[in-house]
Design an enzyme around this catalytic site. Structure first.
Site, short mmCIF file in Angstrom:
data_model
loop_
_atom_site.label_atom_id
_atom_site.label_comp_id
_atom_site.label_asym_id
_atom_site.label_seq_id
_atom_site.Cartn_x
_atom_site.Cartn_y
_atom_site.Cartn_z
CE1 TYR A 191 -39.71 -8.22 37.98
CE2 TYR A 191 -41.45 -9.87 37.87
CZ TYR A 191 -40.73 -8.84 37.28
OH TYR A 191 -41.03 -8.45 36.00
CE LYS B 83 -37.35 -10.50 36.08
NZ LYS B 83 -37.72 -9.10 35.79
#
Length: 305
Positions: A133, A163
């Site tokens: 992330y 992400k």
């Protein structure tokens, strides 16, 4: 994973305790508005204000009550690597993937440090796809992800993708193109979704997919059918939505409060976020109506008899 994935809120009772009983309704709401999955326990879900036990309770509820054919990703990042590994191991058999952002207090200084952190977490869920992330504005780990991909794809057997939540389209494009597109790079800046489309984006994770999924679905359709101006106009509406709520009490708290206008009462938000006041909600609704945004808001399915 592909299509719209909502970064979900942490529903709470009026006393501030978790309300896992609403998760089934929440999941159906997202699915019925065209959302393909949920990213749980992330920034939108106030993970930094939840205990490890609460984060476990939330993902357990999602695993139990999620809709059919619905992606489920659990964010397990933590400043304490042991806690992160425990969270990863706990959900390994009940989710489609795990994700982790970098430690954000004692911040990482090198890509080697980031790789070590991710390897340790991924190893705790050895059969579960792992996503990094990337959100440097909050984590402070501001590294070129195209370089990280070279390392992670070689060193982490379960590495699935990123992400990508940063306004760096050149690096994002390099990630999408890396190794012939072998990694799943999910774009995470809602206000720039239209800019990600010509770069090859196929999946998106964001907060406003809770509120405006029909708008984004139409935006993507317009772009893919060559109606670029219509897609850009819808993106401007999405930006205006964010600006409206952010200007009232900060987007995290306001966005959670605004879900009540869509038929889902998620209760209070935790400090330091602030909810919308009744007056602010009325002001927001007026602004959204004036800007032609109201028709694009997500809706609860009609009651069946």
């Amino acid at each position: 994973m592909k299509d719209l994935i909502a970064a979900t809120y942490a529903p709470m009772h009026s006393d501030g305790s978790l309300n896992p009983d609403i998760i089934g309704t929440y999941g159906d709401f997202l699915r019925n508005n065209g959302v393909a999955g949920a990213f749980v326990n992330g920034s939108t879900g106030d993970f930094v204000s939840l205990s490890t036990t609460e984060r476990k309770q939330l993902i357990e509820a999602w695993a139990r009550d999620r809709p059919a054919d619905f992606y489920l990703v659990n964010h397990v990042g933590h400043t304490n690597l042991r806690e992160a590994r425990e969270l990863a191991s706990h959900c390994a058999d009940s989710v489609d993937a795990i994700g982790a952002l970098a430690p954000y207090y004692f911040r990482l200084r090198t890509l080697d440090g980031l790789l070590h952190y991710c390897k340790e977490i991924a190893a705790s869920a050895p059969s579960t796809p792992f996503y990094y992330y990337h959100i440097p504005v909050l984590s402070g780990a501001d590294f070129a992800m195209a370089e990280f991909l070279k390392m992670a794809t070689r060193e982490i057997p379960t590495f699935a993708g990123i992400k990508y939540t940063q306004v760096n389209l050149a690096d994002y494009a390099a990630c999408v193109e890396f190794d012939g597109g072998s990694s799943n790079v999910l774009f995470g800046v809602d206000e720039m979704l239209v800019d990600s489309l010509p770069l090859g984006a196929r999946g998106w994770v964001g907060s406003t997919y809770n509120h405006l999924a029909p708008l984004y679905t139409e935006l993507i359709t317009h772009y893919r059918t060559g109606n670029i101006d219509a897609a850009a106009a819808l993106q401007k509406k999405a930006v205006r939505f964010v600006e409206t709520l952010d200007g009232l009490s900060g987007f995290n708290g306001a966005g959670k409060s605004f879900m009540k206008e869509l038929g889902l009462d998620f209760g209070p938000t935790r400090f330091p976020h602030r909810p919308l006041t009744p007056g602010n909600r009325e002001s927001a609704l007026r602004t959204l109506e004036e800007n032609g945004i109201t028709p694009y808001l997500s809706k609860l399915p009609a009651a069946t008899t």
